[in-house]
Design a protein around this motif. Structure first.
Motif: not given
Lengths: 259, 305
Positions: A146-147, A150
């Motif tokens: 997810r990071r 992002e």
């Protein structure tokens, strides 16, 4: 004496082998030429960045051996790039997190003869990297997917805003059945280095042929000399920069004193 | 008409750079400041990478400072001995500043620290100058002699030197300390530091206004020259083409600034400078607290604001 004879004989064998290899290469090339599916060339292999440089178009043209669509991807030199995220601390926005990626192209653009989605089968764009979402950056630390997503999105967004990445394909025009051409736009802020121009021939949703050509974006003339001087003789460059500034100030003072 | 800058690696309109140089040069001649506190933010604002803006800003300041110092020199408004004392401090300070700069750069907090430092220094000094000059203007209506700065423990410092031009007999440690502070700022903020030095020389040392401007410019020449060479050596971010364009504008502007300065009264000048300083501080403060367009930024690519 016998050592000398061996050397002569070895040389002869090597020469014969080289000739044979050359002949084979020629044959292979001729065979390939006969069934060349895709031939493409650039109007110019060097984009010269000089004083007046404000971006330029490079013409790419080529032929296919029949019907099909063409997709062109231009990729600038790779580097390591750090993406920062701001957060609020005591009312002030400051960098609070970052993630570095390697293999980030300094420039990336795409062109296509028809909308990409309509000419490619599922998974083909992803496999060949035909689209911004499929660019593979390598994060330099282990972290959650997810990071990574992002920061990766932020990186693409920022590069797009600067005009260095373009997700919207530019058009490729077909002149008749087989001849195609497109303009590759190199903006003024494009990084210096060796670019690759990859041309893909697409039939029935699959890539059937591909060709890659280098394109060099380089400084020439005065700009190149200033840049080299600053890199190679930093001290001399710095001293000269100060002297030039001081001289300009002195000259101005003289000019205005008389005037 | 666009021109390609070889070190900044980008194309910029020539007339934007000439105009920017002329504006900063005018202020430089008018107030005896290097104008770097305007040049550096304005360069960043038009998209020049921050390291190039800081290093080239320092280089640019050398030129208007030289021509303005020559103009002040002819009027006998440079205290050479005081200038050298300030300079010794300035060189020590800029060496310290370069080290701090490198550490902040590694921590990716350089940008925000630069902005906070600008807001604090410009804000405090702008307010002090505004207060003082408004008081001075009120006093001017009912003439009273200029108040001597309070002399306390500063008089007790050793190494006392007579500065004839400034009509002062003070410890050399004072101008060295002021010079040091200014040197640190020169390296970190890419400024000459005149906006700190001029008030410090007037209020802290009690120098007469007439010699303050010429003497501070004298020190600025050498400190910015040192910073330029250090930046050229360590980061290769000094863009000579950019500097020359700014200089061309600024040397012309500086001459008009010096002339305008002789027509305006000292207290009026200080009100004007205070307003400019506060405006820049306000803009920087706003940028610090306003929500950025994009929370993310990428090294080497101009930020969205």
């Amino acid at each position: 004496m016998s050592g000398g004879w061996h050397a002569v004989r070895l040389q002869g064998l090597q020469r014969a082998a080289t000739l044979l290899l050359l002949a084979l290469t020629f044959l292979a090339a001729a065979a390939a030429g006969a069934r060349a599916e895709l031939v493409a060339a650039l109007s110019n292999h060097l984009v010269a960045v000089s004083t007046g440089f404000s971006g330029t178009d490079v013409l790419l043209f080529g032929t296919t051996d029949g019907s099909g669509d063409v997709v062109v991807v231009v990729r600038g030199p790779d580097s390591v790039v750090t993406v920062h995220r701001k957060g609020r601390a005591w009312g002030i926005w400051m960098n609070e997190a970052d993630l570095a990626f390697s293999k980030v192209p300094g420039f990336w653009s795409i062109a296509s003869s028809r909308p990409i989605d309509s000419i490619l089968a599922d998974g083909v764009a992803e496999f060949h990297g035909l689209g911004l979402p499929w660019l593979q950056f390598e994060p330099l630390e282990n972290t959650s997917q997810r990071r990574i997503a992002e920061f990766r999105d932020a990186l693409i967004r920022t590069k797009q805003r600067a005009g260095l990445f373009s997700g919207e394909p530019r058009p490729i025009a077909f002149l008749g059945q087989r001849l195609f051409r497109t303009d590759i736009w190199i903006p003024a802020n494009a990084p210096i280095g060796t670019y690759t121009v990859s041309v893909f021939l697409i039939r029935d949703g699959e890539v059937v042929s591909a060709e890659t050509t280098p394109l060099v974006v380089g400084k020439v003339g005065f700009e190149a000399r200033v840049f080299d001087f600053a890199q190679k003789q930093s001290l001399g460059y710095g001293v000269l920069a100060v002297l030039v500034a001081a001289l300009a100030g002195w000259l101005a003072s003289l000019a205005f004193r008389k005037g | 008409m666009d021109i390609y800058l070889p070190i900044a690696e980008m194309a910029v309109d020539v007339f934007v750079l000439l105009g920017l140089g002329a504006l900063v040069g005018f202020l430089s001649g008018l107030f005896g400041i290097g104008g770097g506190f305007l040049t550096t933010p304005l360069l960043i604002f038009i998209g020049i990478p921050a390291p190039v803006a800081v290093a080239t800003g320092a280089n640019q300041i050398v030129a208007p400072s030289v021509s303005a110092v020559l103009a002040h020199w002819r009027r006998g408004n440079v205290d050479l001995r005081m200038g050298v004392a300030l300079l010794i401090g300035g060189l020590i300070g800029s060496a310290i500043g370069v080290t701090v700069f490198a550490v902040l750069h590694r921590l990716a907090q350089l940008d925000v620290v630069i902005r906070i430092a600008y807001v604090l220094f410009l804000g405090v000094i702008g307010l002090l100058m505004l207060k003082e000059s408004v008081q001075a203007m009120r006093r001017a209506r009912q003439p009273v002699s200029r108040p001597k700065p309070p002399r306390t423990w500063l008089d007790a410092l050793p190494l006392k030197v007579r500065f004839r031009r400034s009509r002062l007999y003070v410890s050399a440690l004072l101008p060295i300390a002021i010079g040091m502070l200014v040197g640190v700022l020169a390296a970190i903020l890419g400024v000459g530091g005149g906006f700190i030095m001029v008030p410090a020389m007037i209020y802290l040392l009690g120098m007469p206004s007439s010699v303050v401007v010429g003497t501070s410019l004298f020190q600025i020449i050498f400190v910015t020259a040192a910073v330029t060479i250090m930046q050229a050596l360590t980061t290769q971010t000094v863009d000579v083409v950019l500097a020359l364009l700014l200089i061309t504008g600024s040397v012309v502007g500086a001459q008009f600034g010096v002339r305008a300065g002789t027509r305006l009264r000292g207290d009026q000048l200080r009100v004007l400078l205070a307003i400019i300083v506060l405006t820049v501080a306000g803009k920087l403060a706003y940028d610090l607290v306003a929500t950025p367009l994009d929370l993310y930024s990428v090294g080497g690519v101009p930020e969205a604001r």
